[in-house]
Write an enzyme that holds these catalytic residues in place. Sequence first.
Site, PDB file in Angstrom:
ATOM      1  CG  ASP A 156      25.176 -15.673  31.459  1.00 38.13           C
ATOM      2  OD1 ASP A 156      24.975 -15.729  30.257  1.00 38.13           O
ATOM      3  OD2 ASP A 156      26.300 -15.906  31.967  1.00 38.13           O
ATOM      4  NE  ARG A 189      25.543  -9.433  30.410  1.00 37.26           N
ATOM      5  CZ  ARG A 189      26.394 -10.020  29.570  1.00 37.26           C
ATOM      6  NH1 ARG A 189      26.188 -11.275  29.183  1.00 37.26           N
ATOM      7  NH2 ARG A 189      27.442  -9.366  29.111  1.00 37.26           N
TER       8      ARG A 189
END
Length: 315
Positions: free
Chosen positions: A151, A154
Amino acid sequence: MTALNERKVAVVGCGFVGSASAFALMESGLFSEMVLIDVNKEKAEGEALDISHGLPFAKPMQIYAGDYKDAGDAAVVVVTAGAGQKPGETRLDLVKKNVSIFKSIIPEIAKYNTEGILLIVANPVDILTYAAAKLSGFPENRVFGSGTVLDTARFKYLLGEHLSVDSRSVHAFIIGEHGDSEIAAWSSANVSGIPIHDFCEMRGHFEHEKAMKEIAENVKNSAYGIIEKKGATYYGIAMSVRRICEAIIRDEKSILPISSIQHGENGIDDVALSMPAIVGRKGVEGLVPIRLSDKEKEQLKASADTLKKVLDDAL
Ligand code: 6V0
């Protein structure tokens, strides 16, 4: 007790994530031996052969399908076995299936390997990291999850795109659950030391609230979007696994937001979630108390409470 082979990795589960991770690990040159394990032995054999055929373009190593005994001397055991999310399913929906798979896998690993590091990747990764720590009986520094490393990647990627800057110069973390209650730690986000809002303004972006909301939502929903389009996500997590293994094997003491059991930090106890931690050859060598706003602290506590409820039901 088998002495560890510092250049050996085992990958348990050879589906999309396991095979992509194995491929990334082969390319990394970090290991000279890799055993692939799957309940579907033929799948593991097929992946081992396929990946081996890339070796003339990489660095020499042994890659083969095996069983838990073969993982006995692996310095790192990467566990990706388990069902993945179907379109519309949350990570927490996978709990029952995957906890039950872990109840059969983890004791098998721990039977033969007592000294290695268990890197948990299967979802829900925070719940399964907690379960793996308990089921293995390993010291907690040697059992952790990939957590929000993906995450966070990202997040950095999207911020890099937004600001037209190399994502590696972006320093920002996603913390908490690897899932719907995760938190973008904006208050400590910066680009090479410049506070994120100042850098945004340098790049001509002034609508901070709107952009922050959009980027954080985009990070949170990335997996849903990819699963909707192609059925699974695996390249980003494969690179995350490679990065974590690199920090371990090279004893880099890198700061990565892995998932580990918390002990009172930020008022959170006895639940695994992601906070930036120092990762080296001993595994988790300590948490890094990044600055959080009061709101972020509250959100982190809420994320922990969500996970705790699931844990209480699942274990
Ligand atoms: P997949 O392609 O279905 O592969 C799962 C593999 O596990 C299959 O090859 C199965 O045969 C194997 N398996 C199942 N049970 C066992 C068992 N008892 N022993 C050994 N092997 C077994 O799923 P995929 O690879 O897409 O996903 C694997 C897991 O990774 C899922 O739980 C995903 O949700 C999770 N992901 C985690 C991410 C993260 O950031 N941590 C990211 C992406 C996916």
